[in-house]
Design an enzyme around this catalytic site. Structure first.
Site, PDB file in Angstrom:
ATOM      1  N   CYS A 257     -20.337  -5.699  25.826  1.00 49.52           N
ATOM      2  CA  CYS A 257     -18.972  -5.149  25.868  1.00 49.52           C
ATOM      3  C   CYS A 257     -18.952  -4.244  27.089  1.00 49.52           C
ATOM      4  O   CYS A 257     -19.001  -3.024  26.984  1.00 49.52           O
ATOM      5  CB  CYS A 257     -18.678  -4.369  24.600  1.00 49.52           C
ATOM      6  SG  CYS A 257     -18.624  -5.395  23.139  1.00 49.52           S
ATOM      7  N   CYS A 373     -18.219   5.101  20.033  1.00 45.35           N
ATOM      8  CA  CYS A 373     -17.803   6.477  20.340  1.00 45.35           C
ATOM      9  C   CYS A 373     -16.967   7.037  19.191  1.00 45.35           C
ATOM     10  O   CYS A 373     -15.796   7.378  19.359  1.00 45.35           O
ATOM     11  CB  CYS A 373     -17.077   6.555  21.675  1.00 45.35           C
ATOM     12  SG  CYS A 373     -15.730   5.403  21.845  1.00 45.35           S
TER      13      CYS A 373
END
Ligand code: SAM
Length: 443
Positions: A257, A373
């Protein structure tokens, strides 16, 4: 109750243009759901400003939006009707005015009269001038009102509960306070060898892991080394997952990603043979530009990583998975007010599918670094534990000293969860994004 009767606009009030622009940005973000960056592009009042006036308008809007939940909490005690019943442009002026008084410490006479004057120049807010004058005068008198609001009121209730469940009350509280500050600007060097030299040249501070924290974000692209691709922007915490790969020179690695490429550039800069996989074409384009500027070599592949497979088994995979991004909300604090918590449920499924795909790409003993995150256990620890219990993985715990400066972020399982810490030790004072990462080995 604030009263409107003694209000009179003062046409000579200086600086109303900045206040009008700031309030229009706040209004666009809160009532129209725009993010601050796009509001700045579309607001005529903001675009008509120049230099310091423009900077001041942006600073007011940013301060108001960082703290809007707490500002509303405090304003709520000063207005008799619910804030939701106030015309959105009038409420935006109140929020912008309160931010000047409570957060920027602008003198009362300047903050109040210029904000009232701004109302007089904004058709849809003109009738609110009296209310704005009365409430802001009271806000100036009651200067402790903001401080007495709960720190976590910067977030909607559902989000505060989620962050507390992921971080614990103390770190969630520290994260809430950190949201009031503009995030620091950190950079990662292409060649870590001369970190002290670069930190001197850029006038920054060298962090324990080798990132450099700049003291000022102005004119970034003019700084030495930017055009030459010697460094790129990357929050210190976001640079840690690659550090957990250890030595990578010569290894075959995929970043599944990859865009915009902060981590891919770190891996390539350390001499790995990198396949950078990214599903989104425009984002892959940004990665291409970044790789070109930094002169780093990697194979750029536009594909869905759930179905893409390498030609030969890999030594390592970095999976910086799509996630709810709750750990980086300080970068777009206005966005949380329009989010629907129900949307978060889809992420663990995608994350599990990507981990399964990584299992099919790695040789036995190969390494997977998984990062997101967000501190949500549903997207972090629980996804990792489900993968381990499936039998294809075992955890290779991170040990003290591996992520320099972040030993306080080690979890009991040997994962890392970076978080602003309220604990007063030097290492714990690195303010950073909240990133969860785990290191697994293919069994
Ligand atoms: C968290 S960002 C990655 C940030 C990047 N690792 C960095 O350090 O700059 C997640 C990225 O994954 C991409 N993505 C999401 N789902 C994907 C999939 N199934 N296959 C490949 N890329 C995907 C998104 O377009 C987005 O660019």
């Amino acid at each position: 109750m604030a009263r409107a009767s003694n209000y009179r606009a003062r046409p000579e009030a200086a600086g109303w243009q900045s206040r009008l622009a700031a309030a229009q940005l706040v209004w666009a973000a809160m009532a129209k759901g725009e993010d601050l960056e796009s509001a700045m592009g579309s607001s005529p009042a903001y675009r008509s400003l120049e230099g310091a006036d423009r900077g001041f308008a942006r600073a007011i809007a940013s301060a108001a939006l960082r703290a809007v939940g707490r500002i509303d909490w405090a304003l709520g005690g000063m207005v008799q009707r619910p804030l939701a019943d106030i015309e959105p442009p009038v409420l935006a002026l109140l929020r912008a005015g309160a931010a000047q008084l409570w957060l920027m410490k602008v003198a009362e006479h300047a903050a109040v009269s210029a904000t009232v004057e701004a109302a007089a120049h904004w058709d849809v807010a003109r009738r609110g001038g009296g209310l704005i004058n009365a409430v802001l005068r009271r806000a100036a008198r009651e200067s402790g009102a903001f401080e007495s609001s709960p720190a976590e009121a910067v977030w909607p209730d559902w989000l505060a509960a989620k962050l507390r469940s992921g971080l614990g009350a103390e770190r969630a509280g520290a994260m809430a306070l950190l949201q009031l500050e503009e995030p620091a600007i950190d950079i990662t060097l292409r060649d870590a060898g001369d970190a002290a030299g670069w930190s001197d040249r850029l006038g920054g501070a060298l962090l324990p892991n080798g990132s450099i924290r700049l003291l000022d974000g102005a004119g970034l692209t003019e700084l030495p080394g930017y055009a030459e691709g010697e460094w790129w922007l990357q929050d210190v915490a976001a640079s840690l997952p690659v550090a957990l790969l250890g030595e990578v020179a010569g290894l075959a690695i995929a970043d599944l990603c990859a865009a915009p490429g902060g981590k891919a550039m770190q891996i390539a800069a350390r001499g790995a043979r990198l396949s950078a996989v990214e599903m989104s074409a425009p984002r892959l384009e940004r990665l291409r530009e970044n790789a070109a500027r930094t002169r780093l070599s990697m194979d750029l592949i536009q594909a869905d990583a759930r179905t893409w497979r390498p030609q030969a088994l890999l030594d390592a995979v970095l999976l910086d998975a799509p996630c709810s991004a709750l750990g980086v909300i300080r970068r777009h604090p206005e966005g949380v007010w329009r989010r629907d918590p129900k949307d978060l449920a889809r992420y663990p499924m995608i994350q599990r599918a990507l981990i399964d795909a990584a299992a099919a790409m790695l040789r036995q003993g190969g390494t997977l670094i998984y990062s997101v995150c967000t501190p949500s256990p549903e997207e972090g620890r629980e996804v990792v534990e489900a993968a381990i219990s499936g039998g294809a993985w075992r955890r290779r715990p991170v040990v003290a000293g591996e992520a320099r400066g972040f030993d306080h972020s080690l979890t009991p399982d040997g994962d890392l969860l970076t978080a602003p810490a309220a604990i007063a030790s030097d290492a714990a004072q690195i303010r950073c994004d909240v990133i969860y990462m785990a290191r697994l080995e293919r069994t």
